[in-house]
Design a protein around this motif. Structure first.
Motif, PDB file in Angstrom:
ATOM      1  N   TRP A   1     -53.895 -12.544  -0.317  1.00 48.48           N
ATOM      2  CA  TRP A   1     -54.567 -13.809  -0.091  1.00 48.48           C
ATOM      3  C   TRP A   1     -55.712 -13.895  -1.074  1.00 48.48           C
ATOM      4  CZ3 TRP A   1     -58.510 -10.691   0.874  1.00 48.48           C
ATOM      5  CH2 TRP A   1     -58.309  -9.594   1.720  1.00 48.48           C
TER       6      TRP A   1
ATOM      7  N   PRO B   1     -58.768 -17.161  -2.640  1.00 44.71           N
ATOM      8  CA  PRO B   1     -59.016 -18.586  -2.764  1.00 44.71           C
ATOM      9  C   PRO B   1     -58.268 -19.107  -3.998  1.00 44.71           C
ATOM     10  CG  PRO B   1     -61.062 -17.309  -2.825  1.00 44.71           C
ATOM     11  CD  PRO B   1     -59.939 -16.354  -2.954  1.00 44.71           C
TER      12      PRO B   1
ATOM     13  N   LEU C   1     -59.965  -7.584  -5.687  1.00 47.25           N
ATOM     14  CA  LEU C   1     -60.738  -8.726  -5.175  1.00 47.25           C
ATOM     15  C   LEU C   1     -62.107  -8.251  -4.710  1.00 47.25           C
ATOM     16  CD1 LEU C   1     -58.687 -11.054  -2.800  1.00 47.25           C
ATOM     17  CD2 LEU C   1     -59.840 -11.680  -4.904  1.00 47.25           C
TER      18      LEU C   1
ATOM     19  N   CYS D   1     -65.397  -9.752  -3.018  1.00 54.54           N
ATOM     20  CA  CYS D   1     -64.710 -10.194  -1.791  1.00 54.54           C
ATOM     21  C   CYS D   1     -65.200  -9.358  -0.605  1.00 54.54           C
ATOM     22  CB  CYS D   1     -63.212 -10.022  -1.974  1.00 54.54           C
ATOM     23  SG  CYS D   1     -62.269 -10.122  -0.461  1.00 54.54           S
ATOM     24  N   ARG D   2     -65.320 -10.012   0.556  1.00 56.93           N
ATOM     25  CA  ARG D   2     -65.800  -9.315   1.757  1.00 56.93           C
ATOM     26  C   ARG D   2     -64.687  -9.029   2.759  1.00 56.93           C
ATOM     27  NH1 ARG D   2     -71.345 -12.880   2.474  1.00 56.93           N
ATOM     28  NH2 ARG D   2     -72.326 -12.029   0.613  1.00 56.93           N
ATOM     29  N   VAL D   3     -63.441  -9.238   2.321  1.00 56.63           N
ATOM     30  CA  VAL D   3     -62.278  -9.033   3.185  1.00 56.63           C
ATOM     31  C   VAL D   3     -62.470  -9.747   4.530  1.00 56.63           C
ATOM     32  CG1 VAL D   3     -60.536  -7.327   3.914  1.00 56.63           C
ATOM     33  CG2 VAL D   3     -62.067  -6.789   2.046  1.00 56.63           C
ATOM     34  N   CYS D   4     -62.949 -10.986   4.452  1.00 53.15           N
ATOM     35  CA  CYS D   4     -63.120 -11.766   5.681  1.00 53.15           C
ATOM     36  C   CYS D   4     -61.862 -12.582   5.964  1.00 53.15           C
ATOM     37  CB  CYS D   4     -64.330 -12.690   5.557  1.00 53.15           C
ATOM     38  SG  CYS D   4     -64.116 -13.975   4.312  1.00 53.15           S
ATOM     39  N   ARG D   5     -61.025 -12.714   4.971  1.00 58.30           N
ATOM     40  CA  ARG D   5     -59.760 -13.450   5.064  1.00 58.30           C
ATOM     41  C   ARG D   5     -59.955 -14.925   5.429  1.00 58.30           C
ATOM     42  NH1 ARG D   5     -58.722  -8.368   7.052  1.00 58.30           N
ATOM     43  NH2 ARG D   5     -57.110  -7.201   5.969  1.00 58.30           N
ATOM     44  N   ARG D   6     -61.129 -15.465   5.158  1.00 53.01           N
ATOM     45  CA  ARG D   6     -61.332 -16.888   5.411  1.00 53.01           C
ATOM     46  C   ARG D   6     -60.441 -17.714   4.489  1.00 53.01           C
ATOM     47  NH1 ARG D   6     -66.477 -18.700   7.593  1.00 53.01           N
ATOM     48  NH2 ARG D   6     -66.517 -20.276   5.971  1.00 53.01           N
ATOM     49  N   CYS D   7     -60.243 -17.244   3.262  1.00 57.98           N
ATOM     50  CA  CYS D   7     -59.394 -17.991   2.323  1.00 57.98           C
ATOM     51  C   CYS D   7     -57.972 -18.112   2.868  1.00 57.98           C
ATOM     52  CB  CYS D   7     -59.383 -17.323   0.958  1.00 57.98           C
ATOM     53  SG  CYS D   7     -59.018 -15.571   0.995  1.00 57.98           S
TER      54      CYS D   7
ATOM     55  N   CYS E   1     -64.749 -19.729   0.802  1.00 61.34           N
ATOM     56  CA  CYS E   1     -64.994 -18.308   0.542  1.00 61.34           C
ATOM     57  C   CYS E   1     -66.502 -18.087   0.484  1.00 61.34           C
ATOM     58  CB  CYS E   1     -64.342 -17.922  -0.784  1.00 61.34           C
ATOM     59  SG  CYS E   1     -64.836 -16.310  -1.395  1.00 61.34           S
ATOM     60  N   PRO E   2     -67.032 -17.142   1.248  1.00 58.10           N
ATOM     61  CA  PRO E   2     -68.491 -16.952   1.278  1.00 58.10           C
ATOM     62  C   PRO E   2     -69.071 -16.541  -0.073  1.00 58.10           C
ATOM     63  CG  PRO E   2     -67.379 -15.165   2.429  1.00 58.10           C
ATOM     64  CD  PRO E   2     -66.335 -16.208   2.131  1.00 58.10           C
ATOM     65  N   VAL E   3     -68.266 -15.975  -0.945  1.00 60.27           N
ATOM     66  CA  VAL E   3     -68.797 -15.586  -2.250  1.00 60.27           C
ATOM     67  C   VAL E   3     -68.213 -16.451  -3.371  1.00 60.27           C
ATOM     68  CG1 VAL E   3     -69.482 -13.250  -1.641  1.00 60.27           C
ATOM     69  CG2 VAL E   3     -67.153 -13.681  -2.344  1.00 60.27           C
TER      70      VAL E   3
ATOM     71  N   LEU F   1     -65.415 -17.199  -4.679  1.00 61.28           N
ATOM     72  CA  LEU F   1     -64.596 -16.517  -5.689  1.00 61.28           C
ATOM     73  C   LEU F   1     -63.817 -17.471  -6.580  1.00 61.28           C
ATOM     74  CD1 LEU F   1     -63.165 -13.247  -4.156  1.00 61.28           C
ATOM     75  CD2 LEU F   1     -63.976 -13.587  -6.454  1.00 61.28           C
TER      76      LEU F   1
HETATM   77  S1  SF4 Z   1     -62.616 -15.845   1.609  1.00 56.01           S
HETATM   78 FE1  SF4 Z   1     -63.468 -14.826  -0.219  1.00 56.01          FE
HETATM   79  S2  SF4 Z   1     -64.532 -13.042   0.615  1.00 56.01           S
HETATM   80 FE2  SF4 Z   1     -63.174 -13.758   2.228  1.00 56.01          FE
HETATM   81  S3  SF4 Z   1     -61.250 -12.606   1.953  1.00 56.01           S
HETATM   82 FE3  SF4 Z   1     -61.016 -14.494   0.805  1.00 56.01          FE
HETATM   83  S4  SF4 Z   1     -61.672 -13.940  -1.256  1.00 56.01           S
HETATM   84 FE4  SF4 Z   1     -62.457 -12.371   0.087  1.00 56.01          FE
END
Ligand code: SF4
Ligand code: SF4
Lengths: 460, 130
Positions: free
Chosen positions: A195, A197, A376, A381-387, A393-395, A397
């Motif tokens: 996954w 963004p 990532l 990436c914070r491995v939050c899986r929001r994307c 994405c909090p950062v 990307l």
């Molecule tokens: S939303 Fe951004 S920080 Fe979160 S898992 Fe996806 S790439 Fe990583």
């Protein structure tokens, strides 16, 4: 001897403030207005450098503080406190832990291996890769010799079918041309991301990173775009459509191509190789309990390389999934039994999160690995899986500059490469090809447990 | 839901002690509202500086909420009381530059609150509409 493989690193700063393990809470109300405030005595000038990152509403305080507790102890009215940062605990999940993520961040930013200084503080066994120890009996020598070039340790691997024996005709000429082979200076290629963004920056960063490291990144045919053309010599094109839709111009520049496993994968490979004999084909298959049977059948049919893919947690697809290291061991030993192991290149991927996993999985029988999520994470990436859920994405990307991303990836891979050299040095092995399948040089918790405890309580 | 607020963007600063599962709980509402809402979990609402609130306005939010734990329930003793004072101060600052003080609002959850962060947010949005 070929020149030593060296990865050039350079510091690549974070774009966002990193999430630190602890945070400072400092009140102003109740301040006694001491003649000299403890905040002024901070050795790291944390309070003077204080600022707010509005994208995150985070204080710079936390990421600069070195946890000396001087201010906490010094304030007469106890207005300063330090506590565990709850966002830290929330990073990632049970497998992609906060420790793993912050370790990857550190390496990607600094291009160096994190050193805890306090010795190993963790458990000596656990699930997955933690239930395996490597034999480091050669550690008596300086293990950094490999890194500093005082000792030559090769991390080169090849993708392609090996020649088992050379055959000559009456005139002494080779009967068959050796099959094509692709050499990679370190046993890692970059896999498709589970996954991410949207945004081309991420893909281009991985490609630029792969090119500068001399390795490869897998790109879906459906996502291939004209600006990737310059990277073709470092692309493994994954055929997720029709082979006939790929232009001959592109195929000519490719060295590696990946096709999905299916009943006609060998036929597809044959067709590709008729037109482009120099191309090495990799067959991508999900890791399952049937993998060893499928792999040995594919070898008999002429496969050159097989990419076995587990899920994000290193688990195979099954109701009772086995972890990737166990399944790879079983596949490797099955092929050794049949006498065909050396005919094929096995690439394993899924759940590779740390440098030591690379060495461990090679010991379990993989020739090389594919890596995804750590790349990532290298880009914050914070491995939050929001994307994955389609949320922001909090950062951010999707907005990265691909050259910055590539240097973060390069830094991380340099850290991993050095750790691999250290492990090889400590094991007294000079070549990563020799590490493959060296299970005699490792101990597996399950086996030890059985060997030691199964006889207890039994009368002899 | 999608028409809600007619494009007004909101920043929600909240004390994360309110909802231990805040990260997962706010995802659905974030998906629905996209760029029109942004959440900023704070380790403690007392950590909020008037500057945070001003910056939230500056970065494009039309309305900034600060949600705190109930009075007396602060994990760091008096964080939420401090938040109250700070929001009052921030209000006076923006008033001076000609903005409506209502752009900042403190939401003090009531004692015994068991609502999740998304439920609290939906309550706020519903109240805005009425
Ligand atoms: S939303 Fe951004 S920080 Fe979160 S898992 Fe996806 S790439 Fe990583
Ligand atoms: S704990 Fe030490 S480093 Fe951190 S802010 Fe206080 S004095 Fe500075």
């Amino acid at each position: 001897m070929p020149p030593k493989y060296h990865i050039h690193t350079s510091r690549a700063e974070n774009r966002f403030q990193k999430i630190t393990k602890s945070g400072v809470i400092a009140w102003d109300e109740g301040c006694l207005k001491c003649a000299r405030c403890v905040k002024k005595d901070c050795v790291y000038k944390v309070y003077e450098k204080r600022g707010i990152d509005t994208r995150q509403m985070l204080e710079s305080l936390d990421s600069v503080c070195m946890d000396c507790f001087r201010c906490v102890q010094g304030c007469p009215n106890k207005l300063i406190q330090k506590g565990i940062n709850p966002s830290y605990k929330e990073l990632g999940d049970h497998y992609w832990t906060a420790e793993i993520i912050s370790g990857l961040w550190y390496q990607a930013e600094a291009g160096r291996i994190p050193v805890s200084g306090g010795g190993y503080g963790g458990a000596f066994s656990g699930p997955g890769f933690d239930a395996m120890w490597t034999d480091m009996s050669e550690i008596v020598r300086p293990t950094r010799d490999g890194i500093h070039g005082r000792e030559y340790i090769s991390t080169t691997v090849d993708i392609g079918r090996k020649v088992m024996a050379l055959e000559f005709d009456q005139a002494g000429a080779l009967v068959n041309d050796p099959p094509p082979n692709v050499e990679i200076p370190q046993p890692i290629i970059f896999d498709l991301l589970p996954w991410s963004p949207p945004g081309k920056g991420i893909n281009l960063a991985m490609l630029e990173g792969a090119r500068s490291l001399g390795t490869f990144a897998i790109v879906r045919q459906s996502e291939f775009s004209p600006e990737m053309e310059e990277y073709l010599p470092n692309i493994v094109l994954y055929v997720d459509g029709n082979v006939s839709d790929i232009s001959p111009k592109i195929l000519r520049k490719l060295r590696l191509i990946e096709i999905p496993y299916g009943k006609d994968s060998i036929a597809a490979q044959k067709k590709l190789k008729e037109e482009h004999p120099g191309l090495v084909t990799i067959i991508r298959m999900e890791l399952t309990p049937d993998s060893s049977g499928n792999v040995s059948r594919l070898i008999a049919e002429g496969a050159e390389a097989i990419h076995l893919v587990a899920d994000e947690y290193g688990l195979e697809k099954s109701d009772k999934p086995l972890f990737i290291k166990e399944r790879m061991r079983e596949i490797h030993l099955h092929l050794v039994d049949k006498g065909v192991r050396d005919r094929i290149t096995l690439i394993a991927g899924g759940g590779i999160a740390m440098a030591e996993h690379v060495a461990k999985l090679i010991i379990c029988g993989a020739d090389m690995l594919s890596v995804d999520i750590p790349l990532l994470v290298a880009m914050e990436c914070r491995v939050c899986r929001r994307c994955k859920d389609g949320i922001s994405c909090p950062v951010e990307l999707e907005t990265i500059d691909h050259l910055w991303g590539a240097s973060r990836i390069r830094n991380l891979m340099a850290g991993w490469h050095n750790q691999l050299l250290e492990i090889l040095g400590a094991m007294g092995i000079r070549e990563v090809r020799r590490l493959r399948g060296e299970m005699g040089r490792a101990m597996f918790f399950e086996n030890l447990e059985k060997d030691i405890f199964s006889t207890l309580g039994k009368r002899g | 839901m999608d028409q809600k607020g007619l494009g007004i963007t909101r920043a929600i600063l909240f004390c994360r002690q309110l909802d231990p599962n805040q990260d997962a709980n706010r995802r659905a509402i974030e998906r629905e509202m996209g760029a029109r809402i942004r959440f900023f979990p704070l380790p403690c609402s007392g950590r909020v500086d008037p500057l945070y609130l001003m910056r939230a306005l500056e970065s494009g939010a039309d309305k900034v909420y600060l949600i705190t734990c109930p009075e007396g329930a602060c994990r760091y003793r008096e964080g939420n009381l401090r938040a109250k004072k700070r929001i009052a101060y921030a209000k006076s600052l923006i008033e001076e530059i000609g903005l409506e003080p209502e752009r900042f609002e403190l939401i003090l959850t009531s004692a015994g609150n068991h609502k999740t962060i998304d439920e609290i947010t939906r309550d706020i949005l519903a109240r805005e509409e009425s």
